[in-house]
Design a protein around this motif. Structure first.
Motif, PDB file in Angstrom:
ATOM      1  N   ASP A 144      -4.248  54.647 -17.505  1.00  0.00           N
ATOM      2  CA  ASP A 144      -4.377  53.996 -16.493  1.00  0.00           C
ATOM      3  C   ASP A 144      -3.829  52.598 -16.576  1.00  0.00           C
ATOM      4  OD1 ASP A 144      -4.742  53.123 -13.895  1.00  0.00           O
ATOM      5  OD2 ASP A 144      -7.150  52.593 -14.219  1.00  0.00           O
ATOM      6  N   ILE A 145      -2.795  52.157 -16.310  1.00  0.00           N
ATOM      7  CA  ILE A 145      -2.041  50.985 -16.579  1.00  0.00           C
ATOM      8  C   ILE A 145      -1.806  50.203 -15.091  1.00  0.00           C
ATOM      9  CG2 ILE A 145      -0.411  49.380 -18.157  1.00  0.00           C
ATOM     10  CD1 ILE A 145      -0.288  52.400 -19.425  1.00  0.00           C
ATOM     11  N   PRO A 146      -2.556  49.457 -14.513  1.00  0.00           N
ATOM     12  CA  PRO A 146      -2.284  48.984 -13.236  1.00  0.00           C
ATOM     13  C   PRO A 146      -1.557  47.650 -13.421  1.00  0.00           C
ATOM     14  CG  PRO A 146      -4.551  48.807 -13.547  1.00  0.00           C
ATOM     15  CD  PRO A 146      -4.074  49.849 -14.859  1.00  0.00           C
ATOM     16  N   GLY A 147      -0.924  47.156 -12.464  1.00  0.00           N
ATOM     17  CA  GLY A 147      -0.135  45.792 -12.361  1.00  0.00           C
ATOM     18  C   GLY A 147       0.988  45.914 -12.960  1.00  0.00           C
ATOM     19  N   ASP A 148       1.504  44.684 -13.322  1.00  0.00           N
ATOM     20  CA  ASP A 148       2.812  44.342 -13.843  1.00  0.00           C
ATOM     21  C   ASP A 148       3.187  45.065 -15.225  1.00  0.00           C
ATOM     22  OD1 ASP A 148       3.494  43.426 -11.195  1.00  0.00           O
ATOM     23  OD2 ASP A 148       3.307  41.154 -11.917  1.00  0.00           O
ATOM     24  N   ALA A 149       2.127  45.224 -15.909  1.00  0.00           N
ATOM     25  CA  ALA A 149       2.352  45.832 -17.276  1.00  0.00           C
ATOM     26  C   ALA A 149       3.311  47.080 -17.438  1.00  0.00           C
ATOM     27  CB  ALA A 149       1.213  46.125 -17.957  1.00  0.00           C
ATOM     28  N   LEU A 150       3.236  47.822 -16.178  1.00  0.00           N
ATOM     29  CA  LEU A 150       4.060  48.869 -16.175  1.00  0.00           C
ATOM     30  C   LEU A 150       4.759  49.133 -15.028  1.00  0.00           C
ATOM     31  CD1 LEU A 150       4.718  51.791 -17.444  1.00  0.00           C
ATOM     32  CD2 LEU A 150       2.812  52.705 -16.392  1.00  0.00           C
ATOM     33  N   GLN A 151       6.113  49.073 -15.015  1.00  0.00           N
ATOM     34  CA  GLN A 151       7.052  49.061 -13.775  1.00  0.00           C
ATOM     35  C   GLN A 151       8.029  50.240 -14.168  1.00  0.00           C
ATOM     36  OE1 GLN A 151       8.352  44.923 -13.348  1.00  0.00           O
ATOM     37  NE2 GLN A 151       6.885  44.741 -11.637  1.00  0.00           N
ATOM     38  N   ALA A 187      15.160  46.026 -20.963  1.00  0.00           N
ATOM     39  CA  ALA A 187      15.646  44.915 -21.270  1.00  0.00           C
ATOM     40  C   ALA A 187      15.782  43.864 -20.041  1.00  0.00           C
ATOM     41  CB  ALA A 187      17.135  44.927 -21.814  1.00  0.00           C
ATOM     42  N   ALA A 188      16.118  44.588 -18.696  1.00  0.00           N
ATOM     43  CA  ALA A 188      16.203  43.832 -17.531  1.00  0.00           C
ATOM     44  C   ALA A 188      14.592  43.304 -17.217  1.00  0.00           C
ATOM     45  CB  ALA A 188      16.736  45.003 -16.591  1.00  0.00           C
ATOM     46  N   LEU A 189      13.728  44.212 -17.359  1.00  0.00           N
ATOM     47  CA  LEU A 189      12.196  44.099 -16.994  1.00  0.00           C
ATOM     48  C   LEU A 189      11.415  43.201 -17.950  1.00  0.00           C
ATOM     49  CD1 LEU A 189      11.546  47.426 -15.520  1.00  0.00           C
ATOM     50  CD2 LEU A 189      12.137  45.398 -14.143  1.00  0.00           C
ATOM     51  N   GLY A 190      11.999  42.973 -19.074  1.00  0.00           N
ATOM     52  CA  GLY A 190      11.189  42.316 -20.214  1.00  0.00           C
ATOM     53  C   GLY A 190       9.952  43.256 -20.651  1.00  0.00           C
ATOM     54  N   GLY A 191      10.363  44.540 -21.022  1.00  0.00           N
ATOM     55  CA  GLY A 191       9.526  45.558 -21.457  1.00  0.00           C
ATOM     56  C   GLY A 191       9.022  46.260 -20.143  1.00  0.00           C
ATOM     57  N   ARG A 192       7.602  46.477 -20.157  1.00  0.00           N
ATOM     58  CA  ARG A 192       6.863  47.083 -19.019  1.00  0.00           C
ATOM     59  C   ARG A 192       7.451  48.411 -18.975  1.00  0.00           C
ATOM     60  NH1 ARG A 192       7.078  42.042 -14.473  1.00  0.00           N
ATOM     61  NH2 ARG A 192       6.765  40.465 -15.983  1.00  0.00           N
ATOM     62  N   THR A 193       7.791  49.143 -19.976  1.00  0.00           N
ATOM     63  CA  THR A 193       8.399  50.494 -19.688  1.00  0.00           C
ATOM     64  C   THR A 193       7.523  51.544 -20.305  1.00  0.00           C
ATOM     65  OG1 THR A 193      10.774  49.603 -19.526  1.00  0.00           O
ATOM     66  CG2 THR A 193      10.507  51.906 -20.143  1.00  0.00           C
ATOM     67  N   LEU A 194       7.122  52.541 -20.018  1.00  0.00           N
ATOM     68  CA  LEU A 194       6.611  53.852 -20.673  1.00  0.00           C
ATOM     69  C   LEU A 194       7.689  55.175 -20.703  1.00  0.00           C
ATOM     70  CD1 LEU A 194       4.039  55.511 -21.628  1.00  0.00           C
ATOM     71  CD2 LEU A 194       3.501  55.620 -19.363  1.00  0.00           C
ATOM     72  N   VAL A 195       8.026  55.562 -21.712  1.00  0.00           N
ATOM     73  CA  VAL A 195       8.821  56.597 -22.092  1.00  0.00           C
ATOM     74  C   VAL A 195       7.910  58.050 -22.346  1.00  0.00           C
ATOM     75  CG1 VAL A 195      10.838  57.726 -23.049  1.00  0.00           C
ATOM     76  CG2 VAL A 195      10.583  55.146 -22.810  1.00  0.00           C
ATOM     77  N   LEU A 196       7.983  58.901 -21.356  1.00  0.00           N
ATOM     78  CA  LEU A 196       7.280  60.316 -21.709  1.00  0.00           C
ATOM     79  C   LEU A 196       8.156  61.135 -22.375  1.00  0.00           C
ATOM     80  CD1 LEU A 196       4.583  59.974 -18.759  1.00  0.00           C
ATOM     81  CD2 LEU A 196       4.242  59.294 -21.222  1.00  0.00           C
ATOM     82  N   THR A 197       7.826  61.925 -23.480  1.00  0.00           N
ATOM     83  CA  THR A 197       8.755  62.940 -24.025  1.00  0.00           C
ATOM     84  C   THR A 197       8.047  64.247 -23.632  1.00  0.00           C
ATOM     85  OG1 THR A 197       8.066  62.682 -26.177  1.00  0.00           O
ATOM     86  CG2 THR A 197       9.846  61.269 -25.456  1.00  0.00           C
ATOM     87  N   PHE A 230      -0.050  47.682 -25.151  1.00  0.00           N
ATOM     88  CA  PHE A 230       0.871  47.837 -23.772  1.00  0.00           C
ATOM     89  C   PHE A 230       0.168  47.251 -22.482  1.00  0.00           C
ATOM     90  CE2 PHE A 230       2.753  50.521 -20.485  1.00  0.00           C
ATOM     91  CZ  PHE A 230       4.127  50.151 -20.868  1.00  0.00           C
ATOM     92  N   ARG A 231      -1.216  47.310 -22.488  1.00  0.00           N
ATOM     93  CA  ARG A 231      -1.673  46.811 -21.354  1.00  0.00           C
ATOM     94  C   ARG A 231      -1.625  45.211 -21.079  1.00  0.00           C
ATOM     95  NH1 ARG A 231      -6.100  50.751 -21.949  1.00  0.00           N
ATOM     96  NH2 ARG A 231      -6.097  52.340 -20.409  1.00  0.00           N
TER      97      ARG A 231
END
Length: 688
Positions: free
Chosen positions: A556-563, A483-493, A533-534
């Motif tokens: 591989d998700i470089p850049g701001d798409a994943l923070q 919510a803070a980042l506007g997405g850009r989140t990967l959850v690994l279970t 996602f990318r």
């Protein structure tokens, strides 16, 4: 000029690569690895290299291999990485180095359209879904123009689709040289090109097929290569175990009965009482399958003695014997008929392999293997696997002569990956692959993790054993960050149960009216999820991806798409898995600790792989969350943290909020934390 000098010139500040590649910049680690590979090629032997993310290991092994003048075989983990090497990396380097080399890519049968099978689709007596028929028509149109026959070239066709299975062949159903399309066969063409090439790119599955199956033509690849490179080598053991093991299911035997009925009706009608023979086999199979009727579907039963645990020894042996006798009776008749009806030869050979597998499961479990039974709602699957591929690798890398008890490999072998162990000797990899005498090199990542990322281990997270509460807390934490980042989140279970719970709660929180897309593994093809996602923020909507299994590595998700990467808990192997149990017992028999020498290193490697999704470029910034308090509270937590990139570590809610705020503002999340908010374990330090 020696190979050593050629490689040094290629990687120099004003060398060949810098002149040919506009974005190339010499990196000390990359050059170090390249020189080590060159030395191994010149001397022969085995080199194991752990090259951290960003080193540029692909160029490090390709440049000396291409310059060596020897035939090169490169094996990587997946078809996608295989395509990347063949379509992008190798053409660039061959052109940059000015080398007239022939490059080929070889995949398994299931990757190429089979013209014979394609023609049989419309002859099927089983009605096909109209949607399937439309997809088959697309394949037919495409097949008229393709040169390679590689189905990956056909957009929108999933690798595991029903259509792909209909239009490709297997070793069992290939009709061989009697096929009307033998001369135009795409599999044969690809194999011929691979055998003529100077550089051939395969995947690990095909690499082991080359070593073990000795399929026609393919077996010549490995012996003729002077340089063998195994990229993404951390997956080699698990892939090899699949090939070295046995899998026999009642579904396979049912499929065989169906195919026999179809073929003998066409080629040998009236030559034997086929209905009686097949009826006896099917009856025996149903009786044997009924042994698992009282066992919960999804169960995996240990198999240490004559029968799996929880199954009557007498009923199990009786069922296995009856199936074997019925199958043998069918094969005896098939063998006689096949003397005149040659079309049945392949069917006989297939049945003989099934009988051989069945017989192996009637024997005691080998000392160096593990056996178990998988029970589904309708079928049984008999599984047997070696504990490691050490014997297999040694046998093929160092073929012993009668008068030479310890010969050395004549060719150069290079094994490399970003994660191969958590100690200097990389024992996690070298022991399982039988490479204890290999030269080992570790090259650190060039990324400045201490200034690019932080590791957040929450103080007040519920224990993982409290599954419902823990998954809810992980979903809340990931949702707050997204919510803070506007997405850009990967959850690994670590489990499918956690995947479902966390994904469901996030989808409930961010409904259609919220500017957020929540993607969950299994709710769409992997490549579709990754493309979305990318893309990052799309039409004003952010993106969260909740995933398990294959998304822990190779993404591989470089850049701001994943923070923000959130790992729900420490990825220890499941203790009730038959393979894990067997490996643990083996460790105990050797006087070693199953936890310290097996489970903990496995968790270190998996955690390292998951964490590696966060920082992919020098300019990336982000937060890694491990939502497991054991990383702080248990003594072994220090070893797990040491396996991670050297990020600053935080643990308080205040520090977490501040790190998020700094990311939102466009700066790195690294904090200058007042002493009053530090954790007792000095969380503000950079950890190496």
């Amino acid at each position: 000029m020696s190979l050593h000098d050629q490689v040094a010139a290629a990687f120099a500040q004003d060398g060949w690569l810098s002149r040919a590649e506009p974005h190339f910049r010499p990196r000390a680690g990359q050059t170090e690895m390249a020189m080590a590979v060159a030395q191994t090629i010149e001397d022969g032997g085995v080199l194991v290299v752990e090259a951290g993310t960003g080193v540029g290991k692909t160029f490090s092994y390709l440049v000396p291999a291409l310059l060596s003048g020897q035939r090169v075989l490169v094996s990587t983990a997946t078809k996608a990485l295989q395509d990347q090497l063949y379509l992008r990396d190798l053409p660039r380097l061959v052109q940059a180095l000015g080398l007239p080399l022939r490059v080929a890519r070889l995949k398994g049968r299931s990757s190429y359209v089979c013209l014979h099978r394609l023609g049989l689709v419309h002859q099927s007596k089983v009605p096909l879904d109209p949607q399937v028929l439309r997809a088959v028509a697309r394949v037919q149109d495409w097949s008229r123009g393709t040169r390679s026959g590689d189905l990956a070239e056909l957009p929108g066709l999933a690798e595991n689709s029903t259509v792909a299975a209909l239009v490709t062949s297997t070793k069992d159903n290939c009709v061989g040289s009697s096929c009307a399309h033998w001369e135009q066969c795409h599999v044969n063409t690809a194999r011929a090109q691979a055998l003529q090439a100077d550089v051939c790119v395969v995947n690990h599955h095909l690499f082991f097929a080359d070593m073990e199956v000795r399929d026609s033509g393919v077996a010549q690849l490995l012996p003729t290569a002077g340089v063998v490179v195994i990229d993404e080598a951390h997956q080699l053991n698990e892939t090899g175990i699949q090939f070295a093991g046995w899998v026999l299911g009642t579904r396979q035997l049912q499929s065989y009965i169906k195919d026999v009925l179809a073929d003998v009706t066409l080629h040998a009608r009236g030559l034997a009482d086929w209905m009686q023979l097949l009826g006896q086999l099917e009856h025996a199979l149903n009786e044997w399958r009924a042994v698992g009727a009282g066992i919960a579907p999804g169960s995996r039963l240990r198999w240490l003695g004559a029968a799996p645990e929880g199954v009557s020894d007498k009923a199990w042996r009786g069922g296995l014997h009856a199936v074997g006798q019925s199958l043998r009776a069918l094969l005896l008749v098939l063998a006689k008929v096949a003397e005149t009806a040659h079309a049945l030869v392949a069917l006989y050979e297939r049945g003989a392999r099934l009988l051989s597998q069945l017989a192996s499961f009637a024997q005691p479990v080998p000392d160096d293997a593990v056996r178990w039974l998988e029970v589904t709602r309708l079928h049984l699957r008999l599984m047997e696997s070696p504990l490691t591929i050490a014997h297999l690798m040694r046998a093929h890398m160092q073929p012993q002569e009668a008068d030479d008890p310890a010969p050395q490999p004549s060719k150069a072998w290079v094994f490399t990956s970003a994660t191969l162990g958590d100690d200097e000797d990389l024992r996690w990899f070298t022991e399982t692959c039988g490479l204890r005498q290999a030269q080992v090199l570790r090259v650190d990542s060039p990324f400045d993790y201490a200034s690019q990322a932080v590791l957040y281990v929450p103080e007040d997270i519920p224990e993982p054993a409290q599954q419902v509460a823990h998954s809810a807390a992980v979903a809340q934490l990931a949702g707050d960050g997204a919510a803070a980042l506007g997405g850009r989140t990967l959850v690994l279970t670590t489990t499918l149960k956690a995947l479902g719970a966390i994904g469901q709660q996030l989808q409930q929180r961010f409904g259609l009216l919220e500017p957020m897309d929540v993607l969950v593994q299994g709710q769409g093809p992997k490549h579709v999820l990754m493309e979305r996602f990318r893309a990052g923020t799309l039409h004003g909507r952010g993106c969260i991806l909740v995933a398990s299994s294959t998304f822990w590595e190779g993404v591989d998700i470089p850049g701001d798409a994943l923070q923000l990467v959130v790992i729900d808990k420490l990825p220890f192997p499941p203790p009730d898995d038959p393979l894990v149990e067997a490996r643990s017992r083996q460790m105990e028999m050797l006087g070693r600790s199953p936890f310290a020498d097996y489970m903990l290193p496995e968790a270190c490697m998996a955690l390292k792989q998951g964490a590696g999704r966060l920082i992919r470029r020098e300019t990336d910034q982000g937060i890694l969350v491990v939502a497991d308090a054991r990383l702080r509270t248990k003594a072994y937590g220090k070893r797990l943290v040491a396996a991670l990139p050297p990020m600053q570590r935080i643990g308080t809610q205040e520090a977490w909020q501040q790190a998020l705020l700094q990311l939102v503002q466009g700066s790195a999340p690294v904090l200058s934390i007042p002493a009053s908010t530090r954790n007792e374990d000095d969380t503000s330090k950079d950890l190496g």
